[in-house]
Structures are given as C-alpha cells and as structure tokens.
Design an enzyme around this catalytic site. Structure first.
Site, PDB file in Angstrom:
ATOM      1  CD  GLU A 218      76.217   8.968  10.791  1.00 33.96           C
ATOM      2  OE1 GLU A 218      75.296   9.105  11.631  1.00 33.96           O
ATOM      3  OE2 GLU A 218      76.066   9.217   9.580  1.00 33.96           O
ATOM      4  CE  LYS A 234      70.506  13.032   8.712  1.00 28.58           C
ATOM      5  NZ  LYS A 234      70.158  12.063   7.637  1.00 28.58           N
TER       6      LYS A 234
END
Length: 408
Positions: A218, A234
């Site tokens: 990420e 997410k």
C-alpha cells in the site's frame, strides 16, 4: 528448543553502513528506479516520544542539513550533494498520532524501536563489493504469543460497532499484535518478507538493537513532479474466483472502502492546489499473496510551498489504518487496542528532493534483541461480523509469519 540466542549481530551492527543489509535487500522502497548501486550510510537521526519537539519539522530540518531540501515539493528537484543519494524515512503510527494532536496510544511492545528514523545514504565506492547474502543458519523461531485472544478481539469489534451505533464514528481500524522469541540472525528472516507477492514496499531498515522488515502493498503517499498520489487498500477476500466475486459484490466492503477513499481525498485536499483532487481509479481488485484486496488511486497537484513536514502531518497516520473521522477513530483505537502499533501502520520509504515515496507499514514485522513482532487488523464498520473480522486479521498475518518461520 533454541540452542542459545545469537543476537549480537543485531545489537552490534545497527547503523553500520551497507553491511547491515543482506545483498538482496534494498532500503524500502529502492532509492530510485535507475539506481542499482550499493549504498553507504552518511548520517542518521532517530526520535522517540520523550525527546520532545515536532518530529515532522525535525525530519525536514535534518534532511536539509544534509543536502536534501524538501521545503517546497511543488518545485522541480534541485541539485543535491554528489555524495548523497537520498534517505530512508520511517514514521511510526504513534508519531503520526502525536502529529495530529492525539496521544501515542498504548505502550509499544517493542520499545527498542524509535518512533521516527531518518537514514541518509550515499553511493558506496565503485570498488566496494556488496556483501554476500547471509544464510539463516541456526535460525529458530518460537511460538507466537498474541496480545489479545480471539474473544477479546471480537469484543473490541463489538464495542466499535456500538460506538458506530451511537454516531461517535463511522469506521475504526483495529489492530492486534503477536510476538515470538527467536535465536539466530533475524535479518535474513525479515528480508524474506520482501519476496512475498505484491510487496510494493519491500526491504529492511535497521538500527542499534532493532530492525524492521516490510512487505507492504500500500502506497501511503507518493510525490513526483509536483503531483501527490495515495493508494488506499480496504477490503479483503481469499484469492480464489469465488473470493474475487464476493469482494466485488460486497456492499459492506465497498462502503468501508469508499469511506477511506473520501478520507484520503480530504487529507490530500489540505495540501493540494484547489480543484485538482481526483479519484483516478476506484475499487480495483489486486492480489497480495493469497488474498484479493481492493485498492483505489487518489491524486492531486501539490500546492506551492508544501514541505515534507506539512505532508507528514496531513497523511500520518494513514486513513486506511485509522478510520473515519480520523481523530475520533484514533481515540477509539487508543482505548481498544491492548498494545501499541510499534512498527506497523506507520510510514516507511524513500525521500529525495522532488520525490517522496512512503508505503504504509502493513504486512510488516520488527525485531528487537529478543523477539520478532507482527501486527494485523482490519476496518470495522456497522456491517462487520466479529468472527469474520478476527479471521481476516489472521489471514493477513499468516503469510508474514510463514515467511519469518521459514528454515526454523
């Protein structure tokens, strides 16, 4: 059983130039796409909570003092000293929370780690050969001890759902921790994390008595040519055809994801030229190890005069590992989590004039002189099922633990 602990290399080497790292390990992320040369440490600065001062400002000042000026990220990169390549930068979740006016949270289970570390690197002389990869001979990893039981984790999730029901918060990311004793050299084990599929930010950073290994997919924030990018992740499902379909069709996962995209848009908007914030990609499904994850890309043009300190205050701690609203979520995190987040859920990457590239330290482990530490968790919304969330955290941690244990 261990045949005697052997932590002297970790204790002794710490900030000792390129020999600290195995040859196949790079500072996370690599210094630059076209920089394949060996690096040698030129200078180092570490900060802990008791040191005082504003760590974000102190980072920027330290880098400027060593020829890395990052006081205006909208400007084209200036010249840097020939002997300097760039700097590795680590900022913990606790330091990020302090930067936005919240406390550091529960006590860290790995107090040897600093909350902020900056290591300035130069190029090693051409005649200097990189060290041969070290082997994990004598490596032993003991049993993991969890910071909370599955039942305690589930109870914390139920408490977050109650807070959401009261209107206190929309989403809270809850993170658990585990530690295991080890014997032998931990650096090869931490280096193995970088080989995990999807590890965009792969590498090891070390200091005296501590080391961090990262396999994060990420991007917390990237700044290149005057443009900022964040890529929040997410939403998670097993990496099967059915798992992909389930992720794409889950109302709960999409709602959770959109909340964080909105939060990240707001974070960038505080730093951007008016009207330039854009969602370039929304809810793209990508793979990390044996998991599907949903990722979006948000970008914006950097406002004139934006310095690294301002950037760090705005994006740390990352929205995808706090929740929404961010400040209220941090209060719930501090009350709910049994121990501090240590090396996890912070920022780790590379900075140089004109370029900042910081990954979010998910899928990250740390070593002190006695134990390895791992963290994992997930975002909790009104639609969260406690048992499913506990299982998801375990699934995220499993590849990291397996890589660390290899050869033991």
């Amino acid at each position: 059983m261990p045949r005697g602990k052997s932590t002297e290399r970790l204790r002794r080497n710490g900030p000792d130039s390129v020999e600290t790292l195995p040859a196949e390990v790079t500072i996370a992320p690599p210094a630059a796409p076209d920089c394949g040369r060996a690096h040698v440490e030129r200078a180092r600065w570490e900060w802990r909570v008791g040191d005082g001062g504003d760590p974000a400002a102190l980072v920027q000042e330290f880098l400027a003092a060593h020829g890395l000026a990052l006081d205006d990220l909208a400007r084209p990169a200036g010249r840097i000293p020939q002997r300097v390549c760039g700097a590795a930068l680590y900022v913990s979740a606790a330091a990020g929370a302090l930067g936005v006016g919240r406390g550091p949270g529960p006590a860290t289970p790995a107090p040897a780690l600093p909350e902020v570390a900056v290591v300035v690197y130069g190029h090693a002389p051409a005649s200097r050969r990189r060290p041969a990869p070290r082997r994990s001979s004598g490596w032993w990893l003991g049993t993991w001890a969890e910071s909370w039981t599955p039942w305690q984790h589930a109870d914390a999730i139920r408490a977050v759902r109650a807070a959401i029901g009261r209107g206190d918060v929309y989403q809270v990311n809850l993170v658990g921790h585990a530690a295991a004793p080890y014997a032998g050299d931990p650096l090869p084990a931490l280096a193995r994390l970088g080989a995990l599929p999807g590890a965009r930010y792969a590498g090891v950073l070390t200091g005296t008595g501590w080391a961090i290994g990262c396999a994060s997919p990420e991007t917390l924030v990237e700044v290149t040519a005057g443009r900022m990018i964040t890529r929040p992740i997410k939403g998670t499902r097993p990496a099967t055809a059915a798992g992909r379909t389930a992720l794409l069709t889950s109302t709960k996962e999409r709602a959770e994801h959109i909340m964080i995209v909105d939060l990240q848009r707001n974070d960038l908007a505080r730093l951007a030229r008016t009207g330039t914030v854009a969602v370039d990609e929304l809810f793209a499904v990508r793979r990390w190890c044996d998991l599907w994850q949903a990722e979006s890309t948000v970008s914006a043009a950097v406002a004139e005069g934006l310095g690294l300190a301002d950037l760090l205050r705005a994006v740390c701690p990352g929205g995808s590992v706090t929740g929404a609203p961010k400040l209220a979520a941090l209060d719930h995190i501090a009350a709910a989590e049994p121990v501090g987040r240590g090396a996890s859920m912070g920022a780790l990457g590379w900075v140089t004039p004109g370029r900042v590239d910081l990954g979010l330290t998910i899928r990250t482990a740390a070593a002190d002189a006695d134990q390895l530490h791992v963290w994992a968790g997930g975002g909790i919304t009104w639609g969260s099922d406690p048992e499913a969330e506990v299982a998801e955290a375990a699934a995220k941690s499993a590849p990291v633990r397996a890589a660390l244990a290899a050869g033991s």
